[in-house]
Structures are given as structure tokens and as C-alpha cells.
Design a protein around this motif. Structure first.
Motif, mmCIF file in Angstrom:
data_model
loop_
_atom_site.group_PDB
_atom_site.id
_atom_site.type_symbol
_atom_site.label_atom_id
_atom_site.label_comp_id
_atom_site.label_asym_id
_atom_site.label_seq_id
_atom_site.Cartn_x
_atom_site.Cartn_y
_atom_site.Cartn_z
ATOM 1 N N ASN A 36 0.831 -1.212 0.000
ATOM 2 C CA ASN A 36 0.000 0.000 0.000
ATOM 3 C C ASN A 36 0.860 1.254 0.000
ATOM 4 O O ASN A 36 0.527 2.239 -0.656
ATOM 5 C CB ASN A 36 -0.939 0.015 1.212
ATOM 6 C CG ASN A 36 -2.020 -1.034 1.110
ATOM 7 O OD1 ASN A 36 -2.361 -1.492 0.035
ATOM 8 N ND2 ASN A 36 -2.559 -1.421 2.245
ATOM 9 N N GLU A 37 1.963 1.216 0.734
ATOM 10 C CA GLU A 37 2.889 2.351 0.767
ATOM 11 C C GLU A 37 3.505 2.569 -0.615
ATOM 12 O O GLU A 37 3.637 3.705 -1.055
ATOM 13 C CB GLU A 37 3.977 2.124 1.812
ATOM 14 C CG GLU A 37 3.463 2.208 3.233
ATOM 15 C CD GLU A 37 4.529 1.905 4.279
ATOM 16 O OE1 GLU A 37 5.734 1.872 3.938
ATOM 17 O OE2 GLU A 37 4.147 1.705 5.431
ATOM 18 N N LEU A 38 3.861 1.480 -1.287
ATOM 19 C CA LEU A 38 4.426 1.587 -2.634
ATOM 20 C C LEU A 38 3.390 2.178 -3.586
ATOM 21 O O LEU A 38 3.700 3.061 -4.392
ATOM 22 C CB LEU A 38 4.888 0.216 -3.138
ATOM 23 C CG LEU A 38 5.477 0.184 -4.547
ATOM 24 C CD1 LEU A 38 6.738 1.040 -4.627
ATOM 25 C CD2 LEU A 38 5.769 -1.248 -4.961
ATOM 26 N N GLY A 39 2.153 1.729 -3.486
ATOM 27 C CA GLY A 39 1.088 2.264 -4.332
ATOM 28 C C GLY A 39 0.858 3.745 -4.095
ATOM 29 O O GLY A 39 0.697 4.518 -5.037
ATOM 30 N N LYS A 40 0.853 4.165 -2.836
ATOM 31 C CA LYS A 40 0.682 5.577 -2.499
ATOM 32 C C LYS A 40 1.839 6.397 -3.058
ATOM 33 O O LYS A 40 1.651 7.482 -3.604
ATOM 34 C CB LYS A 40 0.581 5.744 -0.983
ATOM 35 C CG LYS A 40 0.344 7.158 -0.533
ATOM 36 C CD LYS A 40 -1.009 7.671 -0.975
ATOM 37 C CE LYS A 40 -1.238 9.081 -0.479
ATOM 38 N NZ LYS A 40 -2.266 9.775 -1.219
ATOM 39 N N PHE A 41 3.059 5.866 -2.944
ATOM 40 C CA PHE A 41 4.239 6.538 -3.492
ATOM 41 C C PHE A 41 4.098 6.709 -5.007
ATOM 42 O O PHE A 41 4.378 7.774 -5.552
ATOM 43 C CB PHE A 41 5.497 5.734 -3.145
ATOM 44 C CG PHE A 41 6.759 6.302 -3.719
ATOM 45 C CD1 PHE A 41 7.257 7.517 -3.274
ATOM 46 C CD2 PHE A 41 7.454 5.619 -4.701
ATOM 47 C CE1 PHE A 41 8.427 8.047 -3.806
ATOM 48 C CE2 PHE A 41 8.624 6.139 -5.232
ATOM 49 C CZ PHE A 41 9.110 7.352 -4.796
ATOM 50 N N GLY A 42 3.633 5.674 -5.696
ATOM 51 C CA GLY A 42 3.430 5.749 -7.139
ATOM 52 C C GLY A 42 2.410 6.797 -7.519
ATOM 53 O O GLY A 42 2.595 7.545 -8.489
ATOM 54 N N VAL A 75 -3.145 4.420 -11.701
ATOM 55 C CA VAL A 75 -1.721 4.274 -11.403
ATOM 56 C C VAL A 75 -1.442 2.838 -10.975
ATOM 57 O O VAL A 75 -2.121 2.307 -10.095
ATOM 58 C CB VAL A 75 -1.275 5.247 -10.284
ATOM 59 C CG1 VAL A 75 0.203 5.071 -9.975
ATOM 60 C CG2 VAL A 75 -1.589 6.685 -10.677
ATOM 61 N N LYS A 76 -0.463 2.218 -11.606
ATOM 62 C CA LYS A 76 -0.006 0.884 -11.217
ATOM 63 C C LYS A 76 1.489 0.987 -10.929
ATOM 64 O O LYS A 76 2.275 1.324 -11.810
ATOM 65 C CB LYS A 76 -0.245 -0.138 -12.338
ATOM 66 C CG LYS A 76 -1.698 -0.424 -12.609
ATOM 67 C CD LYS A 76 -2.331 -1.127 -11.441
ATOM 68 C CE LYS A 76 -3.759 -1.519 -11.737
ATOM 69 N NZ LYS A 76 -4.441 -2.031 -10.554
ATOM 70 N N THR A 77 1.858 0.724 -9.701
ATOM 71 C CA THR A 77 3.257 0.842 -9.288
ATOM 72 C C THR A 77 3.803 -0.539 -8.981
ATOM 73 O O THR A 77 3.165 -1.312 -8.272
ATOM 74 C CB THR A 77 3.367 1.733 -8.025
ATOM 75 O OG1 THR A 77 2.665 2.949 -8.262
ATOM 76 C CG2 THR A 77 4.810 2.028 -7.698
ATOM 77 N N ARG A 78 4.950 -0.824 -9.510
ATOM 78 C CA ARG A 78 5.602 -2.113 -9.260
ATOM 79 C C ARG A 78 7.047 -1.853 -8.849
ATOM 80 O O ARG A 78 7.680 -0.918 -9.328
ATOM 81 C CB ARG A 78 5.598 -2.983 -10.522
ATOM 82 C CG ARG A 78 4.222 -3.362 -11.032
ATOM 83 C CD ARG A 78 3.584 -4.382 -10.107
ATOM 84 N NE ARG A 78 2.330 -4.876 -10.618
ATOM 85 C CZ ARG A 78 1.136 -4.436 -10.243
ATOM 86 N NH1 ARG A 78 1.056 -3.451 -9.375
ATOM 87 N NH2 ARG A 78 0.042 -4.963 -10.726
ATOM 88 N N SER A 79 7.562 -2.701 -7.975
ATOM 89 C CA SER A 79 8.959 -2.578 -7.566
ATOM 90 C C SER A 79 9.874 -3.289 -8.555
ATOM 91 O O SER A 79 11.081 -3.056 -8.578
ATOM 92 C CB SER A 79 9.157 -3.136 -6.148
ATOM 93 O OG SER A 79 8.736 -4.483 -6.091
ATOM 94 N N SER A 80 9.303 -4.173 -9.375
ATOM 95 C CA SER A 80 10.059 -4.844 -10.430
ATOM 96 C C SER A 80 9.061 -5.351 -11.465
ATOM 97 O O SER A 80 7.850 -5.351 -11.229
ATOM 98 C CB SER A 80 10.873 -6.017 -9.870
ATOM 99 O OG SER A 80 10.029 -7.128 -9.594
ATOM 100 N N ILE A 81 9.563 -5.794 -12.590
ATOM 101 C CA ILE A 81 8.672 -6.355 -13.614
ATOM 102 C C ILE A 81 8.679 -7.883 -13.569
ATOM 103 O O ILE A 81 8.234 -8.541 -14.493
ATOM 104 C CB ILE A 81 9.028 -5.833 -15.027
ATOM 105 C CG1 ILE A 81 10.453 -6.200 -15.408
ATOM 106 C CG2 ILE A 81 8.775 -4.352 -15.140
ATOM 107 C CD1 ILE A 81 10.769 -5.948 -16.873
#
Length: 79
Positions: A5-11, A53-59
Motif C-alpha cells: 500500500n505504501e508503494l502504491g501511495k508513493f506511485g 496508477v499501477k506501481t511495481r517494484s520490479s517487472i
């Protein structure tokens, strides 16, 4: 808050910043209607941008655009 959720908010914050830097006015964030949710509604002149918005830390598991369902990827145009 969970890490994903934090990563998504950052994105979403990065996307908002990008839009603002490119002349868009942010109208709403996390706008909901019935069961649908749109991450960002932004406007620049007569353009209304509806942003998912779709945020990923890697593909490793695929590209972000592969996870936007067809229902959310419909294009609207003004005649």
C-alpha cells in the motif's frame, strides 16, 4: 500500512507530481463512484485525464499496464 500500500501511495504521488509538472491541475484523487475508483482526475485546458496508477517494484510478475482491467482501460473522447 502494508508495504504494498505504501508503494502504491508513493506511485500515485509520483504520478501527481508528473502531471503537475506538465501543466495539469489535479481535480480529485482516489475518486469513487459506486464500486469504481479512479486514482487521479486531472485537467489541462480542455483535456480531462482519467489516470489509473499501477506501481511495481520490479517487472518480475509483469508490466503494470498488464494489470489494468479492460473495464478501466476504456478510452473516452469528446466529439
Amino acid at each position: 500500512m502494508a508495504a504494498h500500500n505504501e508503494l502504491g501511495k508513493f506511485g500515485e504521488e509520483l504520478a501527481e507530481g508528473f502531471l503537475k509538472q506538465n501543466g495539469y491541475i489535479i481535480l480529485e484523487t482516489n475518486w469513487t463512484f459506486q464500486k469504481a475508483e479512479i486514482d487521479i482526475l486531472a485537467q489541462k485546458g480542455n483535456i480531462l485525464a482519467v489516470v489509473e496508477v499501477k506501481t511495481r517494484s520490479s517487472i518480475e510478475f509483469g508490466l503494470p499496464q498488464d494489470f489494468v482491467k479492460p473495464k478501466k482501460s476504456s478510452c473516452w473522447s469528446k466529439p
